[in-house]
Design a protein around this motif. Sequence first.
Motif, PDB file in Angstrom:
ATOM      1  N   GLU A  33      -9.975   1.764  -2.767  1.00 32.51           N
ATOM      2  CA  GLU A  33      -8.741   2.540  -2.780  1.00 32.51           C
ATOM      3  C   GLU A  33      -7.558   1.652  -2.412  1.00 32.51           C
ATOM      4  OE1 GLU A  33      -8.412   5.538  -3.746  1.00 32.51           O
ATOM      5  OE2 GLU A  33     -10.418   6.431  -3.655  1.00 32.51           O
ATOM      6  N   ALA A  34      -6.605   1.491  -3.337  1.00 34.64           N
ATOM      7  CA  ALA A  34      -5.424   0.664  -3.091  1.00 34.64           C
ATOM      8  C   ALA A  34      -4.503   1.292  -2.050  1.00 34.64           C
ATOM      9  CB  ALA A  34      -4.666   0.443  -4.396  1.00 34.64           C
ATOM     10  N   ALA A  35      -4.626   2.598  -1.831  1.00 33.18           N
ATOM     11  CA  ALA A  35      -3.737   3.289  -0.888  1.00 33.18           C
ATOM     12  C   ALA A  35      -3.864   2.751   0.528  1.00 33.18           C
ATOM     13  CB  ALA A  35      -4.035   4.794  -0.906  1.00 33.18           C
ATOM     14  N   TYR A  36      -5.000   2.129   0.855  1.00 32.23           N
ATOM     15  CA  TYR A  36      -5.208   1.619   2.211  1.00 32.23           C
ATOM     16  C   TYR A  36      -4.260   0.456   2.544  1.00 32.23           C
ATOM     17  CZ  TYR A  36      -9.339   4.462   3.136  1.00 32.23           C
ATOM     18  OH  TYR A  36     -10.185   5.516   3.373  1.00 32.23           O
ATOM     19  N   CYS A  37      -3.607  -0.112   1.546  1.00 33.86           N
ATOM     20  CA  CYS A  37      -2.717  -1.262   1.794  1.00 33.86           C
ATOM     21  C   CYS A  37      -1.538  -0.907   2.685  1.00 33.86           C
ATOM     22  CB  CYS A  37      -2.219  -1.852   0.472  1.00 33.86           C
ATOM     23  SG  CYS A  37      -0.960  -0.860  -0.380  1.00 33.86           S
ATOM     24  N   VAL A  38      -1.217   0.389   2.826  1.00 36.04           N
ATOM     25  CA  VAL A  38      -0.023   0.774   3.590  1.00 36.04           C
ATOM     26  C   VAL A  38      -0.305   0.928   5.088  1.00 36.04           C
ATOM     27  CG1 VAL A  38       0.871   1.982   1.562  1.00 36.04           C
ATOM     28  CG2 VAL A  38      -0.342   3.290   3.318  1.00 36.04           C
ATOM     29  N   ILE A  39      -1.572   1.124   5.474  1.00 34.04           N
ATOM     30  CA  ILE A  39      -1.874   1.530   6.850  1.00 34.04           C
ATOM     31  C   ILE A  39      -1.583   0.431   7.869  1.00 34.04           C
ATOM     32  CG2 ILE A  39      -3.675   2.288   8.434  1.00 34.04           C
ATOM     33  CD1 ILE A  39      -2.722   4.446   6.510  1.00 34.04           C
ATOM     34  N   ALA A  40      -2.137  -0.785   7.654  1.00 34.65           N
ATOM     35  CA  ALA A  40      -1.940  -1.863   8.635  1.00 34.65           C
ATOM     36  C   ALA A  40      -0.461  -2.218   8.810  1.00 34.65           C
ATOM     37  CB  ALA A  40      -2.757  -3.089   8.246  1.00 34.65           C
ATOM     38  N   PRO A  41       0.312  -2.430   7.719  1.00 33.58           N
ATOM     39  CA  PRO A  41       1.746  -2.702   7.917  1.00 33.58           C
ATOM     40  C   PRO A  41       2.478  -1.545   8.601  1.00 33.58           C
ATOM     41  CG  PRO A  41       1.057  -3.350   5.709  1.00 33.58           C
ATOM     42  CD  PRO A  41      -0.082  -2.596   6.311  1.00 33.58           C
ATOM     43  N   LEU A  42       2.110  -0.306   8.265  1.00 34.97           N
ATOM     44  CA  LEU A  42       2.756   0.844   8.901  1.00 34.97           C
ATOM     45  C   LEU A  42       2.517   0.839  10.400  1.00 34.97           C
ATOM     46  CD1 LEU A  42       4.223   3.575   8.837  1.00 34.97           C
ATOM     47  CD2 LEU A  42       2.031   4.663   8.234  1.00 34.97           C
ATOM     48  N   ARG A  43       1.316   0.505  10.833  1.00 38.57           N
ATOM     49  CA  ARG A  43       1.013   0.474  12.262  1.00 38.57           C
ATOM     50  C   ARG A  43       1.876  -0.546  13.002  1.00 38.57           C
ATOM     51  NH1 ARG A  43      -5.664   1.184  12.246  1.00 38.57           N
ATOM     52  NH2 ARG A  43      -5.594   3.421  11.751  1.00 38.57           N
TER      53      ARG A  43
ATOM     54  N   LEU B 168       4.906  -1.699  11.989  1.00 38.23           N
ATOM     55  CA  LEU B 168       6.302  -1.263  11.945  1.00 38.23           C
ATOM     56  C   LEU B 168       6.574  -0.143  12.954  1.00 38.23           C
ATOM     57  CD1 LEU B 168       6.740  -1.366   8.077  1.00 38.23           C
ATOM     58  CD2 LEU B 168       7.772  -2.932   9.725  1.00 38.23           C
ATOM     59  N   LEU B 169       5.614   0.740  13.130  1.00 38.22           N
ATOM     60  CA  LEU B 169       5.783   1.819  14.110  1.00 38.22           C
ATOM     61  C   LEU B 169       5.808   1.298  15.542  1.00 38.22           C
ATOM     62  CD1 LEU B 169       3.461   4.561  12.553  1.00 38.22           C
ATOM     63  CD2 LEU B 169       5.969   4.596  12.674  1.00 38.22           C
ATOM     64  N   MET B 170       5.262   0.093  15.753  1.00 32.29           N
ATOM     65  CA  MET B 170       5.275  -0.511  17.091  1.00 32.29           C
ATOM     66  C   MET B 170       6.688  -0.863  17.562  1.00 32.29           C
ATOM     67  SD  MET B 170       2.137  -3.207  17.293  1.00 32.29           S
ATOM     68  CE  MET B 170       0.433  -2.687  17.346  1.00 32.29           C
ATOM     69  N   LYS B 171       7.611  -0.969  16.653  1.00 33.54           N
ATOM     70  CA  LYS B 171       8.968  -1.344  17.068  1.00 33.54           C
ATOM     71  C   LYS B 171       9.523  -0.352  18.076  1.00 33.54           C
ATOM     72  CE  LYS B 171      13.448  -2.913  15.485  1.00 33.54           C
ATOM     73  NZ  LYS B 171      14.351  -3.188  14.353  1.00 33.54           N
TER      74      LYS B 171
END
Length: 545
Positions: free
Chosen positions: A156-166, A168-171
Amino acid sequence: MESKRELPTCDVCQQPANQTCGGCKQVYYCSRSHQKQGWKDGHKTKCCPFKIQFTSALGRHMIATRDIKQGEIILKEKPAVTGPRMASTAHCLSCAKKLQPSMIEENLDYYKCPLCNWPMCSPECAKDEVHKNECKAMTGKGYKSSIKYDSPEKAEAAYCVIAPLRVLLMKESNTKQFENIMNLESHLDKRINTHLYNVLKINLVAFIKNVIGLPFKDETILQVASIFDTNSFDVRSPDGTKRFRAIYVTASMMNHNCRPNTRHIFVGKDYNIVILATVPIAKGELITATYTQSLWGTLDRRKHLKQTKCFDCECERCGDPTEFGTYLGNIYCSLCNGLFNDNGLSTGAMLVSTNTFDETAPWKCEKCDHYIQSRQMFWGNNALKQDLNKLNKSGPQELEEFIEKYKLTLHPRNHLIVQAKLALAQIYGNYEGYTLPELPNDLLNRKIEICHELLELADKLEPGWTRFRGTILLELQAAMSMQTKREFEDQKLTKTGAQDQLMQSMALLQEATNILRVEPHMVETLEAKVKELSNQLDTANSFPE
């Protein structure tokens, strides 16, 4: 007049001190009591036998601040962030377990988070802290995942968003950790125009900005993705049910080397990384890891590093056309390949690269003037790799046929032959129909022969206490113990001879134990093997002369 040398100062009271911390050798104390106080006040979390330095040639790198012993733990670190791989089969976003579908309303599907609809393994994982912020960010914008069960191996290509999102939310949630991660090398300038990043410009950037609505620039979003690609470790559970990527900020400072002086393991439910010295490391020496596979030839290693880590490796091994005399990535010269020894193996010369740092350089025979273009080496290597990958590895037959088929082209230590032999070392003695008690003597001897060959390679390419060496030692001692048992029963060995051989097996097992006992999942296996071999020794001692 010579000036008086000033003493270093105590880390607690700043008075002159002459006692150094025994762990890192970098902090001083004036007394034992202040050393204990300093340890409690925070030095415990900072004490380590290395420091991080920066040079223009190496960038940030890790240097030993004292002599480090073989097997010593250099670093233990929690992951700064974890996440699924760029394209992944369905895995739980919390525990990273590979998901299995169940019958839901007469259809096979995964359990889903009730809020964001991402596949998860259980209601407990859906509520886990690691999923909390991303779930809130997605549901707050009305986004729900559309992933449904199709096939167990569908990526599933959709998983590519999870790690970067985590990240970015750390900011907002963990600013210091966000800054630590963003300060890591990204090599975005080298990736930005690749096919993958052209896709991410559309999918990932659009998801973060338009779907989730986070106020980040396109470049920052892609930088986070590239930081993951450059620095993350591939983490797998011992049983193979979990796999994900993790960034360990300090561990990522280690430079790469194709013959490293460390290995790493992951321990605990949080998958802390533990860096271990595989060989003694002297004070001032670089502490290195490998980002590739040690049993690949130089062509494959350098190509992999260029594509995945964006640098050209120029380590000592890559600079040696013979790879420390193993000729792992070389083939026989077709013109010099007419002579054979008593074992039927060619005594011909090897083709070696005329410049290992230039993939376009021709390959020339060490004995004659014959040479071939580099593209011929690439084509031939890739064709044979495809042949090897197609083999049925549930049994030994096709692997043995591969070795026999190409023995006039590939010498016994060529990396493709080695990979076939490594598979055979696992099959002989472990697979159904080929367990040690079932193996005929010729295949038992074959296993022992292969293990010795692999250990010779390990000494040159992965020296010291590496997992590769440890696992081969386990296979070898088990086979040697069985061989001793049979030879004694067939009266080919005296009692003394059997005892001597079993003691040799015990020495191999003890070395394997020293290497592998730090891995929690290996403890029971090692204890069982030591008990089994000890019983064999006791039995041998009780036999009449």
